[in-house]
Design a protein around this motif. Structure first.
Motif, PDB file in Angstrom:
ATOM      1  N   LEU A  67      37.828  34.876  37.124  1.00 49.87           N
ATOM      2  CA  LEU A  67      37.518  35.272  35.756  1.00 49.87           C
ATOM      3  C   LEU A  67      37.371  36.787  35.672  1.00 49.87           C
ATOM      4  O   LEU A  67      37.906  37.433  34.766  1.00 49.87           O
ATOM      5  CB  LEU A  67      36.241  34.601  35.284  1.00 49.87           C
ATOM      6  N   LEU A  68      36.662  37.354  36.629  1.00 46.43           N
ATOM      7  CA  LEU A  68      36.457  38.796  36.655  1.00 46.43           C
ATOM      8  C   LEU A  68      37.796  39.524  36.769  1.00 46.43           C
ATOM      9  O   LEU A  68      38.058  40.502  36.055  1.00 46.43           O
ATOM     10  CB  LEU A  68      35.549  39.151  37.832  1.00 46.43           C
ATOM     11  N   ALA A  69      38.675  39.018  37.646  1.00 53.71           N
ATOM     12  CA  ALA A  69      39.983  39.639  37.819  1.00 53.71           C
ATOM     13  C   ALA A  69      40.839  39.493  36.565  1.00 53.71           C
ATOM     14  O   ALA A  69      41.573  40.411  36.190  1.00 53.71           O
ATOM     15  CB  ALA A  69      40.698  39.024  39.023  1.00 53.71           C
ATOM     16  N   ALA A  70      40.751  38.340  35.895  1.00 51.96           N
ATOM     17  CA  ALA A  70      41.545  38.118  34.686  1.00 51.96           C
ATOM     18  C   ALA A  70      41.095  39.046  33.564  1.00 51.96           C
ATOM     19  O   ALA A  70      41.925  39.544  32.787  1.00 51.96           O
ATOM     20  CB  ALA A  70      41.443  36.661  34.244  1.00 51.96           C
ATOM     21  N   GLY A  90      37.207  54.254  27.335  1.00 53.59           N
ATOM     22  CA  GLY A  90      36.900  53.249  28.337  1.00 53.59           C
ATOM     23  C   GLY A  90      37.423  53.686  29.690  1.00 53.59           C
ATOM     24  O   GLY A  90      38.451  54.373  29.784  1.00 53.59           O
ATOM     25  N   TYR A  91      36.727  53.269  30.762  1.00 55.30           N
ATOM     26  CA  TYR A  91      37.029  53.776  32.094  1.00 55.30           C
ATOM     27  C   TYR A  91      37.268  52.646  33.090  1.00 55.30           C
ATOM     28  O   TYR A  91      36.606  51.604  33.048  1.00 55.30           O
ATOM     29  CB  TYR A  91      35.870  54.630  32.617  1.00 55.30           C
ATOM     30  N   GLY A  92      38.191  52.912  34.004  1.00 52.09           N
ATOM     31  CA  GLY A  92      38.356  52.086  35.177  1.00 52.09           C
ATOM     32  C   GLY A  92      39.038  50.754  34.926  1.00 52.09           C
ATOM     33  O   GLY A  92      39.421  50.403  33.808  1.00 52.09           O
ATOM     34  N   VAL A  93      39.195  50.016  36.019  1.00 52.94           N
ATOM     35  CA  VAL A  93      39.851  48.711  36.002  1.00 52.94           C
ATOM     36  C   VAL A  93      39.233  47.778  34.969  1.00 52.94           C
ATOM     37  O   VAL A  93      39.931  47.044  34.272  1.00 52.94           O
ATOM     38  CB  VAL A  93      39.782  48.080  37.404  1.00 52.94           C
ATOM     39  N   MET A  94      37.914  47.808  34.837  1.00 60.16           N
ATOM     40  CA  MET A  94      37.217  46.899  33.922  1.00 60.16           C
ATOM     41  C   MET A  94      37.016  47.504  32.538  1.00 60.16           C
ATOM     42  O   MET A  94      36.380  46.897  31.686  1.00 60.16           O
ATOM     43  CB  MET A  94      35.864  46.489  34.513  1.00 60.16           C
ATOM     44  N   TYR A 177      41.821  33.596  29.159  1.00 63.03           N
ATOM     45  CA  TYR A 177      41.936  32.225  29.659  1.00 63.03           C
ATOM     46  C   TYR A 177      43.397  31.816  29.831  1.00 63.03           C
ATOM     47  O   TYR A 177      43.705  30.951  30.667  1.00 63.03           O
ATOM     48  CB  TYR A 177      41.155  31.260  28.761  1.00 63.03           C
ATOM     49  N   ALA A 178      44.299  32.414  29.070  1.00 61.84           N
ATOM     50  CA  ALA A 178      45.726  32.169  29.306  1.00 61.84           C
ATOM     51  C   ALA A 178      46.140  32.728  30.666  1.00 61.84           C
ATOM     52  O   ALA A 178      46.940  32.111  31.382  1.00 61.84           O
ATOM     53  CB  ALA A 178      46.563  32.795  28.193  1.00 61.84           C
ATOM     54  N   PHE A 179      45.609  33.890  31.046  1.00 60.62           N
ATOM     55  CA  PHE A 179      45.892  34.437  32.370  1.00 60.62           C
ATOM     56  C   PHE A 179      45.374  33.495  33.461  1.00 60.62           C
ATOM     57  O   PHE A 179      46.019  33.325  34.507  1.00 60.62           O
ATOM     58  CB  PHE A 179      45.260  35.818  32.537  1.00 60.62           C
ATOM     59  N   GLY A 191      49.464  49.826  46.425  1.00 53.30           N
ATOM     60  CA  GLY A 191      50.323  48.796  46.991  1.00 53.30           C
ATOM     61  C   GLY A 191      49.666  47.452  47.255  1.00 53.30           C
ATOM     62  O   GLY A 191      50.350  46.486  47.598  1.00 53.30           O
ATOM     63  N   GLU A 192      48.354  47.348  47.119  1.00 52.20           N
ATOM     64  CA  GLU A 192      47.669  46.074  47.344  1.00 52.20           C
ATOM     65  C   GLU A 192      48.033  45.088  46.235  1.00 52.20           C
ATOM     66  O   GLU A 192      48.199  45.469  45.071  1.00 52.20           O
ATOM     67  CB  GLU A 192      46.164  46.312  47.352  1.00 52.20           C
ATOM     68  N   GLN A 193      48.156  43.805  46.581  1.00 53.67           N
ATOM     69  CA  GLN A 193      48.420  42.783  45.570  1.00 53.67           C
ATOM     70  C   GLN A 193      47.148  42.004  45.269  1.00 53.67           C
ATOM     71  O   GLN A 193      46.453  41.550  46.173  1.00 53.67           O
ATOM     72  CB  GLN A 193      49.516  41.818  46.005  1.00 53.67           C
ATOM     73  N   VAL A 194      46.853  41.884  43.993  1.00 54.04           N
ATOM     74  CA  VAL A 194      45.717  41.097  43.515  1.00 54.04           C
ATOM     75  C   VAL A 194      46.285  39.973  42.668  1.00 54.04           C
ATOM     76  O   VAL A 194      47.102  40.218  41.782  1.00 54.04           O
ATOM     77  CB  VAL A 194      44.744  41.953  42.684  1.00 54.04           C
ATOM     78  N   SER A 195      45.866  38.744  42.948  1.00 55.94           N
ATOM     79  CA  SER A 195      46.443  37.617  42.237  1.00 55.94           C
ATOM     80  C   SER A 195      45.378  36.616  41.818  1.00 55.94           C
ATOM     81  O   SER A 195      44.274  36.580  42.363  1.00 55.94           O
ATOM     82  CB  SER A 195      47.496  36.912  43.103  1.00 55.94           C
ATOM     83  N   VAL A 196      45.752  35.825  40.840  1.00 49.56           N
ATOM     84  CA  VAL A 196      44.955  34.688  40.385  1.00 49.56           C
ATOM     85  C   VAL A 196      45.891  33.497  40.329  1.00 49.56           C
ATOM     86  O   VAL A 196      46.980  33.584  39.752  1.00 49.56           O
ATOM     87  CB  VAL A 196      44.324  34.950  39.004  1.00 49.56           C
ATOM     88  N   THR A 197      45.503  32.398  40.942  1.00 50.10           N
ATOM     89  CA  THR A 197      46.323  31.193  40.981  1.00 50.10           C
ATOM     90  C   THR A 197      46.155  30.393  39.703  1.00 50.10           C
ATOM     91  O   THR A 197      45.044  30.229  39.205  1.00 50.10           O
ATOM     92  CB  THR A 197      45.933  30.330  42.196  1.00 50.10           C
ATOM     93  N   ALA A 198      47.261  29.886  39.169  1.00 49.08           N
ATOM     94  CA  ALA A 198      47.211  29.063  37.960  1.00 49.08           C
ATOM     95  C   ALA A 198      46.376  27.822  38.198  1.00 49.08           C
ATOM     96  O   ALA A 198      46.375  27.254  39.290  1.00 49.08           O
ATOM     97  CB  ALA A 198      48.632  28.676  37.543  1.00 49.08           C
TER      98      ALA A 198
END
Length: 547
Positions: A67-70, A90-94, A177-179, A191-198
């Motif tokens: 959820l945090l990543a989405a 607004g700042y940063g990833v979040m 929530y669609a993500f 280059g790092e990969q961050v993922s969320v599984t369906a």
């Protein structure tokens, strides 16, 4: 549009400067505040990995990691832009914000004890701050430990994280929530990969369930100067009266293309803030091409300084240094809007009259930037859909007589309306899932049918029609072997399902030409199938499964 207001910046700058030194007293602060000691372990080169940051921030504040990543992906595509602020400050990833309407940056500082400067620039601290803010909203809602383990229970907290209210907040949470439903994978800076599984999700919307109906397209009180917009699917969320001038002093003779330097919802919210002194006539969302109008065409938005009086401004969600925001769906939706505006106001469809913000007189802005594909965009404005066409007759998918062919297949959810909803209803009814009348309104019967279809076909059963569900619905049927040179209804069915699966238009003209062959090979490569360019049972099976 870069982050400074296009018309007046002094008062906004002073307000934000004051906010920057004002710590927010936290409301609903988690029992234990985080400190620098709780930040993720570092890599050998001294840098935190983003995956570590999400895992440890989620653990510290008992927020589901995905959820945090989405939320972060919806805000910034997980790019912190080296600490540079968005248009809404607004700042940063979040996207921790510091503006009069949204003070999540100060809230994060109060909860975590981290200094504002670190929250702005350090990715691990920023993600920790985002988790802290989300948890504070969950505490305010009264979520206990067991409820916090249910990702669906966080829906109202996610809506609150948007910094807005009503339908805008609901649509923000729906997108997050669609993500989660469809998953994502992002390659982040470094280059790092961050993922969320369906996965299947069942958001518990609570009071937000009443806000999903489509906006009424009635005119404001000052109606009488023509329709709000030539796009009947556009939403109407008016900017604050301080951020535009009623009426115009010059004839409309140009369209100016902007990039928000921030998120769709955040930009719309910023235009509603009376201190912003900035606005645009339209905002276009990256993921599905959704359009919101915030200023009437007949009024003067503050978006391009000297050109304001004679220009219509269209903002596009994203950042100028990240081409991942500029989707095919966004280009097509925006170009259709621009074309309609040109037709309505007699604006020539050329680059002298459809310009970037950087080309407007008296500007110091650089958007839409080098990644904006002007050739592609202008082709769409002029009615050329050939980026996916096999060249048989020049027809566009959007003109199919059976109502199933479109240039793109956007995310659809309860409350949506329009021709794509009619297509979903038609497909569901044909395949034995009772969606009710094919009336273009995504109501309870359609939602029930979508969930039943998804469950039956092993798809994430969240009731949201995304790429997987579209692909399965559109490809359903027989499995004939098809190759270049073939034609007919089965080829058209293939082309539509490839458009949904790949997210790139393959015009459904019914002729299997080189563009379709290329799309088939791309799909086979993505699915790990034999890359032959020939559609046989294995390729059909993958399409039927929504892959």
């Amino acid at each position: 549009m870069p982050r400074r207001a296009a018309a007046h910046t002094g008062r906004r700058a002073s307000v934000l400067a004051a906010l920057a030194v004002t710590a927010l007293s936290a409301t609903g602060t988690p029992a234990a505040a985080a400190t620098a000691a709780h930040l993720p372990a570092t890599r050998a080169d001294g840098r935190h990995t983003m995956n570590q940051a999400f895992v440890q921030a989620a653990g510290r504040f008992d927020v589901p990691r995905d959820l945090l990543a989405a939320v972060g992906y919806g805000e910034t595509h997980l790019d912190g832009h080296t600490g540079q602020p968005s248009q809404a400050n607004g700042y940063g990833v979040m996207h921790l914000a510091s503006n009069p309407a949204n003070r999540s940056l100060e809230k994060a500082a109060a909860i975590t004890g981290e200094p504002l400067s670190r929250l702005r620039r350090d990715t691990a601290a920023n993600i920790l701050g985002g988790a802290a803010v989300l948890r504070s909203y969950a505490d305010r809602l009264g979520l206990d430990g067991d409820e916090r383990d249910d990702i669906g229970a966080w829906y109202p907290a996610v809506a609150q994280y948007s910094g807005t209210t009503g339908r805008a907040a609901t649509r923000y949470a729906d997108t997050v929530y669609a993500f989660l439903t469809h998953g994502f994978a992002a390659t982040v800076p470094g280059g790092e990969q961050v993922s969320v599984t369906a996965r299947p999700v069942a958001p518990k919307k609570g009071a937000h369930s009443a806000t999903v109906a489509p906006e009424k397209r009635s005119l404001p009180a000052t109606a009488g100067r023509g329709p709000i917009t030539p796009s009947p699917s556009a939403l109407w969320v008016p900017a604050d009266a301080h951020n535009f001038t009623v009426g115009r002093t010059a004839k409309i003779d140009k369209v100016i293309i902007h990039v928000t330097q921030g998120s769709y919802t955040g930009s719309i919210k910023w235009f509603q803030d009376p201190t912003a002194e900035v606005s645009a006539h339209y905002v276009v969302r990256s993921s599905d091409g959704q359009i919101t109008q915030t200023v009437r065409d007949s009024d003067t938005a503050y978006h391009a300084k000297e050109a304001n009086a004679s220009a219509l401004g269209i903002e596009h969600e994203g950042y100028i240094d990240d081409p991942s925001w500029f989707t095919d769906t966004m280009y097509r939706a925006s170009a259709a809007l621009t074309g309609a505006l040109c037709d309505k106001y007699g604006i020539p469809k050329d680059r002298a009259h459809i310009i970037g913000h950087s080309e407007a007189p008296g500007t110091d802005h650089t958007d839409p930037g080098r990644y904006w594909d002007w050739n592609r965009y202008m082709g769409f404005v002029e009615g050329d859909s050939s980026s996916g066409n096999d060249g048989s007759n020049g027809s566009s998918t959007s003109g199919s007589s059976d109502g199933l062919g479109f240039a793109s297949y956007p995310l659809l959810q309860s409350g949506a309306s329009g021709a794509q909803v009619t297509a979903v209803q038609q497909l569901l009814n044909t395949q034995g899932f009772a969606a009710g009348a094919a009336d273009g309104s995504f109501g309870a019967a359609t939602l029930s049918a979508v969930k039943a279809y998804q469950t039956t076909h092993g798809l994430p059963a969240g009731g949201i029609v995304g790429p997987k569900t579209w692909t399965a619905l559109l490809s359903a049927g027989s499995t004939p072997t098809l190759r270049q040179g073939d034609s007919g209804a089965d080829v058209k069915r293939l082309q539509r399902s490839l458009t949904a699966a790949l997210g790139t238009t393959v015009d459904a003209v019914g002729n299997f030409g080189p563009v379709t062959a290329k799309a088939v090979r791309a799909y086979q490569t993505r699915q790990g199938l034999a890359v032959t360019g020939i559609v046989s049972s294995n390729t059909w099976a993958a399409l039927h499964a929504g892959r």
